[in-house]
Scaffold this motif. Structure first.
Motif, short mmCIF file in Angstrom:
data_model
loop_
_atom_site.label_atom_id
_atom_site.label_comp_id
_atom_site.label_asym_id
_atom_site.label_seq_id
_atom_site.Cartn_x
_atom_site.Cartn_y
_atom_site.Cartn_z
N ARG A 94 0.86 -1.18 0.00
CA ARG A 94 0.00 0.00 0.00
C ARG A 94 0.90 1.23 0.00
O ARG A 94 1.67 1.42 0.94
N ILE A 95 0.79 2.04 -1.03
CA ILE A 95 1.71 3.15 -1.18
C ILE A 95 0.97 4.44 -1.50
O ILE A 95 0.03 4.45 -2.30
N GLY A 96 1.37 5.52 -0.84
CA GLY A 96 0.80 6.83 -1.09
C GLY A 96 1.77 7.71 -1.86
O GLY A 96 2.98 7.51 -1.80
N PHE A 97 1.23 8.69 -2.55
CA PHE A 97 2.09 9.60 -3.32
C PHE A 97 1.31 10.84 -3.72
O PHE A 97 0.08 10.80 -3.83
N PRO A 98 2.01 11.96 -3.95
CA PRO A 98 1.34 13.16 -4.46
C PRO A 98 1.03 13.02 -5.93
O PRO A 98 1.68 12.24 -6.65
N PHE A 122 -0.36 -4.04 -5.76
CA PHE A 122 -0.20 -2.69 -5.24
C PHE A 122 -1.57 -2.06 -5.01
O PHE A 122 -2.51 -2.26 -5.79
N ARG A 123 -1.66 -1.29 -3.94
CA ARG A 123 -2.84 -0.45 -3.71
C ARG A 123 -2.33 0.99 -3.57
O ARG A 123 -1.48 1.28 -2.72
N PHE A 124 -2.85 1.89 -4.41
CA PHE A 124 -2.34 3.26 -4.46
C PHE A 124 -3.31 4.23 -3.82
O PHE A 124 -4.53 4.06 -3.88
N LYS A 125 -2.73 5.29 -3.23
CA LYS A 125 -3.56 6.34 -2.64
C LYS A 125 -2.85 7.68 -2.84
O LYS A 125 -1.73 7.86 -2.36
N GLN A 126 -3.50 8.57 -3.58
CA GLN A 126 -2.94 9.89 -3.80
C GLN A 126 -3.36 10.84 -2.69
O GLN A 126 -4.41 10.66 -2.07
N GLY A 127 -2.53 11.85 -2.43
CA GLY A 127 -2.89 12.82 -1.40
C GLY A 127 -1.93 13.98 -1.35
O GLY A 127 -0.84 13.95 -1.94
N VAL A 136 0.17 7.55 6.53
CA VAL A 136 1.27 6.73 7.04
C VAL A 136 1.06 6.45 8.53
O VAL A 136 1.18 5.31 8.99
N LEU A 137 0.73 7.48 9.30
CA LEU A 137 0.58 7.32 10.75
C LEU A 137 -0.62 6.45 11.12
O LEU A 137 -0.59 5.73 12.12
N SER A 138 -1.67 6.50 10.31
CA SER A 138 -2.87 5.70 10.60
C SER A 138 -2.81 4.31 9.98
O SER A 138 -3.78 3.55 10.05
N ALA A 139 -1.66 3.98 9.35
CA ALA A 139 -1.45 2.67 8.72
C ALA A 139 -2.38 2.44 7.53
O ALA A 139 -2.64 1.30 7.15
N GLU A 140 -2.87 3.51 6.92
CA GLU A 140 -3.62 3.39 5.67
C GLU A 140 -2.70 2.96 4.53
O GLU A 140 -3.14 2.31 3.59
N VAL A 141 -1.45 3.38 4.61
CA VAL A 141 -0.44 2.98 3.62
C VAL A 141 0.79 2.50 4.38
O VAL A 141 1.03 2.87 5.53
N ASP A 142 1.59 1.65 3.72
CA ASP A 142 2.84 1.17 4.32
C ASP A 142 3.97 2.16 4.09
O ASP A 142 4.78 2.41 4.99
N ALA A 144 5.10 5.93 1.74
CA ALA A 144 4.59 7.06 0.97
C ALA A 144 5.75 7.86 0.41
O ALA A 144 6.73 8.14 1.09
N PHE A 145 5.64 8.18 -0.88
CA PHE A 145 6.49 9.20 -1.46
C PHE A 145 5.93 10.55 -1.01
O PHE A 145 4.71 10.75 -1.03
N ILE A 146 6.81 11.46 -0.65
CA ILE A 146 6.33 12.74 -0.15
C ILE A 146 7.32 13.84 -0.50
O ILE A 146 8.52 13.60 -0.60
#
Length: 303
Positions: A94-98, A122-127, A136-142, A144-146
């Motif tokens: 699970r990965i987050g990215f802008p 993969f599970r993606f989440k933009q933000g 990241v802190l809530s464990a929604e993603v493992d 994150a690119f930031i």
């Protein structure tokens, strides 16, 4: 109440017959009957009633059965997730990215990783910046690119994987559009198209303009790189974008020019929770990314 009792109860409910349930469970009929009886005694209700040679769930038995099905399904899922956690070549990352990284960087690194590990999902989440920190802190993603990389944060840790230069983007008919390099000060009289408040690129551009000796005049605001590029290409103003956001995605494109002074850059980091161990598959992806971007991992954590 034991897990075995729930399994036996559900099998009897499905087969409506103790003998058939025992055969599928590969246990003695008496063992199944005993466990069902003990379960009913503990609950203080009858879960089954006799109907001819078969058993039928009572009303309360039907209610209990629905709950047990959900519990056992969740348990199976949890066991599967544990196995995936321990398997670096399977499972889900699970990965987050802008948004600005979703055009080129994310597809590139994921495609390269999947050549080596084709079974990983993969599970993606933009933000935006604060959203990615929160995810990241809530464990929604493992992971994150930031951008920018949070140099000081007690709850997240990570590495700067890339430092990227920002270029000026100009309408095609702008007097400076044909230049190879310009000083940012040369755009002081132009109107700017900036990202909306909350997007990390906005303060980077704003502070760069202040360093160049002027306050940018904002004509329009947008929330995606395609929007910024499109507005600039249409002559609505000028802006600054990272190199990887300059990839063409539509026919209407602005001119882009390097900035000689001041140098405008952004850091891109890869972060994770500081006090939590990553799943092995996410650890594997993190190691791959650090090597992909040419970083050397130490034996001790970089955090």
């Amino acid at each position: 109440m034991e897990l075995r009792q729930l399994h036996y109860f559900l099998k009897v409910a499905q087969k409506e017959h103790v003998t058939q349930a025992a055969e599928e469970l590969h246990v003695a009929q008496s063992a199944v009957s005993r466990q069902i009886h003990q379960l009913e005694e503990e609950l203080g209700v009858d879960l089954f009633m006799q109907k001819g040679r078969n058993l039928q769930l009572t009303a309360v038995g039907q209610l209990f059965c629905k709950r047990v099905e959900g519990i056992l399904k969740d348990l199976d899922k949890a066991v599967g997730e544990v196995h995936e956690f321990l398997d670096p070549e399977h499972g889900e990352i699970r990965i987050g990215f802008p948004h600005s990284l979703g055009i080129h960087l994310i597809p590139s690194v994921v495609a390269a990783f999947r050549q080596r590990y084709p079974n990983v999902k993969f599970r993606f989440k933009q933000g935006m910046y604060p959203t990615l920190i929160r995810d990241v802190l809530s464990a929604e993603v493992d992971l994150a690119f930031i951008s920018p990389f949070p140099e000081k944060h007690d709850q997240v840790a990570g590495d700067i994987v890339l430092t990227e230069e920002l270029h000026a983007i100009l309408p095609p008919n702008h007097p400076l559009a044909g230049e190879e390099k310009i000083a940012l000060e040369q755009l002081k009289d132009d109107k700017f198209v900036l990202f909306s408040k909350g997007y990390s690129l906005r303060p980077i551009v704003w502070h760069a303009c202040l360093e160049a000796g002027f306050t940018p005049k904002i004509a329009f605001e947008g929330e995606e790189t395609d929007t910024i590029r499109g507005l600039v290409a249409a002559g609505m103003g000028v802006s600054l974008l990272p190199e990887m956001a300059l990839f063409q995605t539509n026919p209407l494109q602005p001119a882009h020019v390097e900035i000689s002074h001041p140098k405008v850059t952004r850091t891109i980091g890869l972060i994770h929770r500081a006090d939590d161990k990553l799943p092995l598959v996410a650890q594997s992806f993190r190691s791959f990314l650090l090597h992909y971007f040419g970083l050397q991992q130490n034996n001790t954590p970089s955090e």
